[in-house]
Design an enzyme around this catalytic site. Structure first.
Site, mmCIF file in Angstrom:
data_model
loop_
_atom_site.group_PDB
_atom_site.id
_atom_site.type_symbol
_atom_site.label_atom_id
_atom_site.label_comp_id
_atom_site.label_asym_id
_atom_site.label_seq_id
_atom_site.Cartn_x
_atom_site.Cartn_y
_atom_site.Cartn_z
ATOM 1 N N SER A 39 30.613 74.917 23.273
ATOM 2 C CA SER A 39 30.485 74.835 24.709
ATOM 3 C C SER A 39 29.478 73.772 25.164
ATOM 4 O O SER A 39 29.428 73.461 26.355
ATOM 5 C CB SER A 39 30.077 76.189 25.290
ATOM 6 N N LYS A 64 21.359 71.395 28.696
ATOM 7 C CA LYS A 64 22.607 72.122 28.991
ATOM 8 C C LYS A 64 22.397 73.011 30.209
ATOM 9 O O LYS A 64 21.321 73.601 30.393
ATOM 10 C CB LYS A 64 22.981 72.955 27.765
ATOM 11 N N SER A 112 28.472 76.413 19.217
ATOM 12 C CA SER A 112 28.511 75.567 20.407
ATOM 13 C C SER A 112 27.633 74.334 20.371
ATOM 14 O O SER A 112 27.710 73.513 21.272
ATOM 15 C CB SER A 112 28.140 76.400 21.634
#
Lengths: 167, 538, 550
Positions: free
Chosen positions: B192, B117, B216
């Site tokens: 996210s 990420k 997330s």
């Protein structure tokens, strides 16, 4: 206490809660006893009166947080923020009397470090990321105008011009 | 009670669907409570498969890497999972092959293709947290989790898309691109860590690292039909994870199987001297949990006490989700578990408490993004103007909003009313969980109130979006570990939309979660939840 | 302790002016109930509530009269830069004077993803200082974030301690120098807490550019906040000096004001005598020496008193003023715009600081003898207060002195040598006591040699110089230079007779009344004896001979 009432009046009357003007001389020394750890905490005990909390002033908050917002952003953002802050208000209904606040999940204390110096290897890369950096003098340059600071683009550092720019 | 959420208006707008699992989605059989032999084999661990085939010489790391790179090339135009694809993939793969051919030892993750990420620092590779303010920023160091993965031979294939600075539940708040859900390109992958979840779902990477502050990792895992593992707070070092909410953030793992997620977690776990909040607790050998399904007894989880959180099945939850959860509970019972309902009285308070804490901490954590020492700088005549413009132009709308809310909540006179109160609510929530976990080995709930929704659907209504986090935020407040694994499908998209089951464990009890999760997954009848919209791969 | 702190609401004082090399600091607003029964212990009656009169150049009778009506209330915030090897929250080297921006890493630069890790040494020093200041320690304390934006603050917040500092509620005892009235004072310490320093902003000569050097960002500090117990510039200066003494004694800091390892900011208000309410508080910064502190305070007291006197007390506003050393006055830094809100909240990245009682006890047991204890011990030994203050001022001098005494030397002699000849030597050569070649052992020897009259005092002074510069032993030098005093009366008499016989004219003059010429004869004998004649004996016999009737 008279001074506490005065303080409450200040809070409800004045606009942004961030700016609270308090003259030391308004406090009579004999009557005031504040807990060291409270800010204006005495006014906000566990039965917080929500009417004392001013709604968010988005322009002032943006100034505090150093974020520029366009007028339309202020309007749009403002409405959403007020909505969310309103929703936060339900926390006021909870009985948290004698409940300890938890800073984070359970933690072991400690995890201290020895006082042994180590040089970070990749300092060049750190310096390379700095937008206004003088390689020769290895410093970050800021231009000053009338007691305020401005950052110079790197290209200006070579010639070091002295343009007077309106602050 | 979910009904006391103010206001979960949008949830009631979602049509209640009946789950027609076994009848309407013919190609994918529904989870059945029986454990008899099925023609469809349980999902395989990609890490173990890779390790086996590399060491046996069946394939090479370079071949594997090439195939992943070509799939990325093929699918990225539609999916947009990656913000940056590494230029070193083949070189690193070749190095592994060289070492194997020389008979040298390679790490347990050798040749494993990993997505990271973009809020996790990777040295020399752009790490932007999907924000303009960090566009082109290349960190001078690797996050500890990344360093560990590399030390074990893992290959970082690229940086995945996300909601800017972790603030969002759809990945629509990225400054650069919107990632599509591989199950339905018109829907969000969740957030996210949407890019990391979608990349694993679409087989663009074998596993990936994400971050979980309020769900997330878990919610996108549910939306994308992959396994998402959130460790206990402190299990994995946060050093190198760009902080959103320091007391809630953890680095989490995605995999297409529980075993993969678990092995990746093992690789990145452990005390780190660069993170004072990382725990010195021992990291058990997770791999021993991942036994072959053939070795299972008839009731492999006999006696395990499972608590189904009552508050997560009330009004506001999609009926399809509710059914899937209930069927998952039945599946657990068939495996020998004792499933009862538990109540967490403070459950609904978790959402506002979470958002107060997260906004407050993030408003502070994001103060460092001022354009002075790194990142995008907007020139100005005056210092404050420089700050304001750099930040005003560098941050997206959601980030700005949360910073302002956080600034408000921490202001003098407001601290007690908001932040301190939220911390007190956190204590209440922790107590609730502790009580429930004293009576149960694990707790279960849906991962989200619905399956993936359409791109653009929740953009303008912050509270509606926040409401979707109700299942996950309390776990972050309590710092507990949780795993989400796909347990069923609901209607929607070309072939249904995946729904995940969340399992929550006691602090540092990832071992139990992985054990239960693995057994659940390996005995679930299904195709392994591969999105049918993409070319099928093993 | 009834003092309370309004920590979040602070004067907003961020700006840059001229040559200021300062750091913005919190001002504490002391809104407190003053304990009217002072905690100060005094051996003499407490000095009157008047502020000490301003130095001579302000002294006019009218001014004195005005000043007599007001009482100054002074508090001091001291920032002590710790002499640890690393910064507070990262392992970057903590060394003064490196090239700019070389002692940096992701943590102290505030890079994304970086996290603070506290050094155990900082806690150690904090406990040490807290105990030395007679404080109560918080066995559980925590860190908080103090938030504001400034280029020398990389993270946009400073890690500090807000509501639970590591130590609080202490005091310090000082002695006021004799020339300013003498006497003991006790000043309260509100709190001691740990925090990190910010970087440095350097202003170019032309005034156009400012430079940011982040070497100093993250360096550990201990902040000491005093109770507003001081009443004059002298008291404040003495408090500051004692802080410096203590941190040097403890070894937690070099306490160097020029380097910036000790920084004092003064908070001062005045009020008419008898008024219980405090006046408006003004902060004074840019004080680079204790003498400057004293003068700044005296100036400010006068300034405020005059305003009060003219009925313009409202012109005194809460602000930060700078001490202008050149003009010898305080000047406004910037008019206040309102108070800053630092939005304090507990630092989530750092666990609580937990002190075990055994840990505290072991540190307490290892503390050196502190200045106050030394002063009292020296007084008990019979030394005068001047000597006491001189010797106890510098821990190295005190240690040297203690060693000399331990070798059996006479206390007063040792003190005298240190204060006069040795101090002068150190000053001339710009050395510290640790640099001299004269060992404490040898000084004791010297004192003993003079005492038992092996050598004369004058000879002693002579060889002292050599011993200081080159070392060596007293006995060695005595032998080498044949310095043993002549105490044999017969020998002395011989020399005296010789001198007398060689100077008949002077003898004549002496005998006719010029008795002062005794010195001449004594001098000649001394010369002849190469200074070795025992002066007392010499003069005794000389007198006999001179006055003898021939």
């Amino acid at each position: 206490m008279a001074t506490r009432a005065a303080l409450l009046a200040v809070l409800s009357a004045s606009p942004p809660p961030r700016m609270i003007r308090v003259k030391a001389s308004t406090f009579s020394s004999s009557s005031l006893q504040f807990q060291r750890h409270s800010r204006i905490a005495r006014c906000f005990s566990s039965d917080t009166n929500p009417s004392l909390l001013q709604p968010p002033d988005v322009s002032r908050l943006a100034e505090t947080a150093r974020i520029s917002l366009s007028p339309s952003e202020i309007e749009g953002c403002g409405a959403k923020i007020r909505q969310v802050i309103d929703w936060f208000g339900q926390l006021q209904q909870v009985d948290v009397n004698s409940v300890e606040p938890a800073i984070r999940a359970e933690m072991e204390g400690g995890n201290l470090r020895e006082d042994a110096p180590e040089t970070f290897d990749n300092r060049e890369s750190i310096r390379a990321s700095i937008p206004s950096f003088d390689e020769l003098l290895r410093i970050l340059w800021l231009k000053r105008f009338n007691s305020v600071l401005v950052l110079l683009p790197s290209s200006c550092l070579v010639s070091r011009f002295n343009t007077s720019v309106k602050a | 009670m979910l009904s006391t959420l103010q206001p979960p208006r949008s949830l009631t707008l979602l049509p209640f669907r009946r789950l027609h699992t076994s009848k309407t989605i013919a190609s994918l059989s529904s989870p059945s409570p029986t454990l008899d032999a099925s023609p469809i084999s349980p999902p395989q661990s990609q890490i173990l498969t890779t390790r086996r085939s590399l060491l046996s010489g069946e394939t090479t790391a370079s071949e594997i890497a090439k195939s992943y790179l070509s799939r990325i090339r093929l699918t990225e135009p539609q999916l947009k999972c990656f913000l940056h694809v590494s230029e070193n993939v083949l070189r690193e793969a070749q190095e592994i092959d060289r070492r194997i051919s020389r008979g040298e030892e390679v790490g347990p993750l050798a040749g494993v293709v990993i997505g990271v990420k973009d809020n996790i620092c990777t040295e020399g590779m752009p790490s932007t947290a999907a924000s303009r303010i960090l566009e082109h920023y290349r960190p001078p160091f690797d996050a500890t989790a990344v360093r560990k993965v590399k030390e074990m031979g893992g290959i970082v294939v690229g940086k995945t898309n996300m909601d800017e600075f972790g603030m969002g539940s759809t990945t629509e708040a990225s400054a650069f691109q919107v990632t599509a859900n591989p199950w339905d390109l018109t829907r969000v992958p969740g957030g996210s860590s949407g890019g990391s979840a979608a990349a694993v779902a679409a087989r663009q990477s074998m596993v990936s690292l994400g971050s979980d502050t309020g769900g997330s990792v878990r919610q996108p895992a549910s939306f994308c039909g992959v396994v998402g593992l959130k460790p206990t707070y402190g299990r994995v070092s946060r050093f190198g994870l760009m902080a959103y909410a320091s007391s809630l953030d953890v680095i989490g793992c995605f995999g297409s199987t529980v075993a993969d997620a678990g092995m990746l977690l093992h690789a990145v776990s452990g005390y780190d001297k660069f993170d004072s909040t990382s725990s010195k607790q021992d990291v058990p050998e997770f791999e021993s949990q991942f036994l072959s399904v053939d070795s299972f007894e008839s009731e492999p989880l006999k006696g395990l006490r499972v608590g189904l959180i009552r508050e997560t099945l009330e009004e506001g939850v999609d009926s399809g989700v509710r059914s899937a959860t209930q069927e998952a509970a039945s599946h657990l019972e068939a495996l020998g578990c004792v499933v009862t309902e538990v109540s967490l009285p403070s459950f609904s308070l978790g959402l506002p408490a979470y958002y107060v804490i997260a906004s407050s901490e993030s408003s502070s954590n994001l103060s460092r993004y001022d354009g002075v020492r790194y990142g995008n700088q907007v020139m100005a005549d005056e210092l404050n103007k420089l700050y304001e413009c750099s930040r005003g132009q560098g941050f997206g709308g959601e980030v700005k909003m949360r910073i302002l809310m956080g600034t408000y909540a921490l202001s003098a006179g407001y601290y007690d009313a908001y932040y301190k109160r939220a911390q007190q609510v956190r204590t209440l929530i922790r107590k609730d969980f502790k009580a429930a976990l004293d009576q149960n080995d694990i707790l279960i709930s849906p991962a989200a109130p619905s399956a993936a929704y359409k791109i653009g659907e929740k953009k303008d209504d912050p509270l509606a979006m926040y409401a979707g986090d109700i299942m996950t935020v309390n776990v972050n407040l309590a710092g507990l570990p949780a795993i989400v694994l796909p347990c069923g499908l609901v209607e929607g998209g070309p072939s249904g939309l995946p729904v995940g089951l969340q399992m929550i464990g006691a602090a540092f009890d990832e071992e139990k979660l992985l054990k239960v999760g693995h057994i659940f997954e390996q005995t679930l009848k299904g195709s392994g939840f591969v999105p049918p919209t993409l070319p099928n791969v093993a | 302790m009834s003092t309370t702190l309004f920590r979040t609401i602070q004067p907003n004082h961020f700006t840059l002016l001229g040559t200021a090399l300062f750091r913005t600091r919190r001002t504490t607003r002391h809104i407190s109930v003053r304990c009217l029964n002072q905690t100060a212990t005094t051996q003499e009656p407490k000095p009157s509530s008047q502020p000490r009169t301003a130095p001579k150049n302000h002294g006019s009778n009218k001014l004195d009269e005005i000043l007599r009506d007001y009482e100054a209330v002074i508090g001091i915030e001291t920032h002590v830069q710790l002499s640890t090897s690393t910064k507070a929250f990262c392992s970057c080297p903590n060394s003064y004077g490196s090239h700019p921006n070389t002692s940096i890493c992701p943590v102290c630069m505030g890079l994304p993803g970086a996290l603070p890790v506290l050094s155990s040494k900082v806690v150690d020093f904090g406990v040490r200082l807290g105990l030395a200041l007679n404080c109560e320690l918080s066995l559980k304390s925590k860190f908080d974030r103090k938030q504001y934006f400034y280029p020398d603050l990389p993270k946009g917040y400073q890690i500090s301690q807000f509501d639970i500092p590591i130590a609080s509620g202490g005091y310090v005892d000082v002695d006021i120098p004799l020339e300013f009235g003498g006497g003991h004072r006790r000043f309260g310490i509100t709190r001691v807490h740990m925090e990190e320093d910010a970087g440095k902003l350097l202003h170019s000569d032309s005034g156009d550019y400012s430079q940011v050097d982040l070497n100093r960002a993250g360096v550990p500090l201990l902040e000491i906040v005093s109770e507003p117990d001081m009443r004059s510039g002298i008291e404040a200066a003495e408090y500051g000096s004692e802080m410096q003494r203590i941190v040097r004694y403890l070894g937690v800091s070099n306490g160097n004001m020029q380097e910036g390892s000790l920084r004092c900011d003064v908070n001062i208000s005045i009020r008419p005598i008898g008024q219980a309410e405090f006046g408006t508080k003004v902060e004074i910064k840019n004080l680079n020496a204790f003498s400057a502190m004293s003068r700044a305070i005296d100036y400010e007291i006068t300034r405020q008193a005059l305003l009060y006197n003219q009925g313009q007390a409202d012109q005194i506003v809460t602000e930060t003023r700078l001490w202008d050393e050149g003009a010898q006055k305080t000047v406004t830094m910037r008019k206040k715009e309102g108070l800053a809100d630092y939005r304090y909240f507990p630092e989530p990245d750092l666990p609580e600081v937990i002190l075990a009682q055994e840990y505290v006890d072991s540190i307490r047991a290892s503390l050196p003898e502190l200045p106050e204890a030394k002063r009292r011990r020296y007084e008990d030994m019979g030394l005068g207060i001047q000597d006491v203050l001189f010797i106890a001022n510098d821990v190295s001098v005190a240690e040297y002195f203690d060693e000399v005494i331990s070798k059996g030397a006479d206390v007063k002699s040792a003190a005298n040598w240190l204060m006069s000849d040795i101090a002068a030597y150190l000053k001339n050569e710009e050395l510290s006591i640790n640099d001299v070649k004269l060992t404490p052992q040898e000084l004791a020897e010297l004192i003993a040699a003079i005492k038992d009259e092996t050598i004369s005092g004058k000879i002693g002074k002579q060889i002292l110089f050599e011993l200081l510069a080159k070392g060596g032993t007293v006995q060695g030098l005595i032998k080498e230079k044949d310095l043993v005093q002549i105490t044999d009366p017969v020998e002395i008499e011989k020399m005296i007779m010789k001198v007398i016989s060689e100077s008949p004219k002077q003898l004549e003059q002496y005998r006719s009344g010029k008795t002062k010429l005794q010195g001449f004869f004594a001098g000649q004998v001394m010369k002849m004896s190469k200074g070795k004649a025992n002066p007392a004996l010499l003069n005794k016999i000389l007198l006999e001979k001179l006055n003898a009737k021939e």
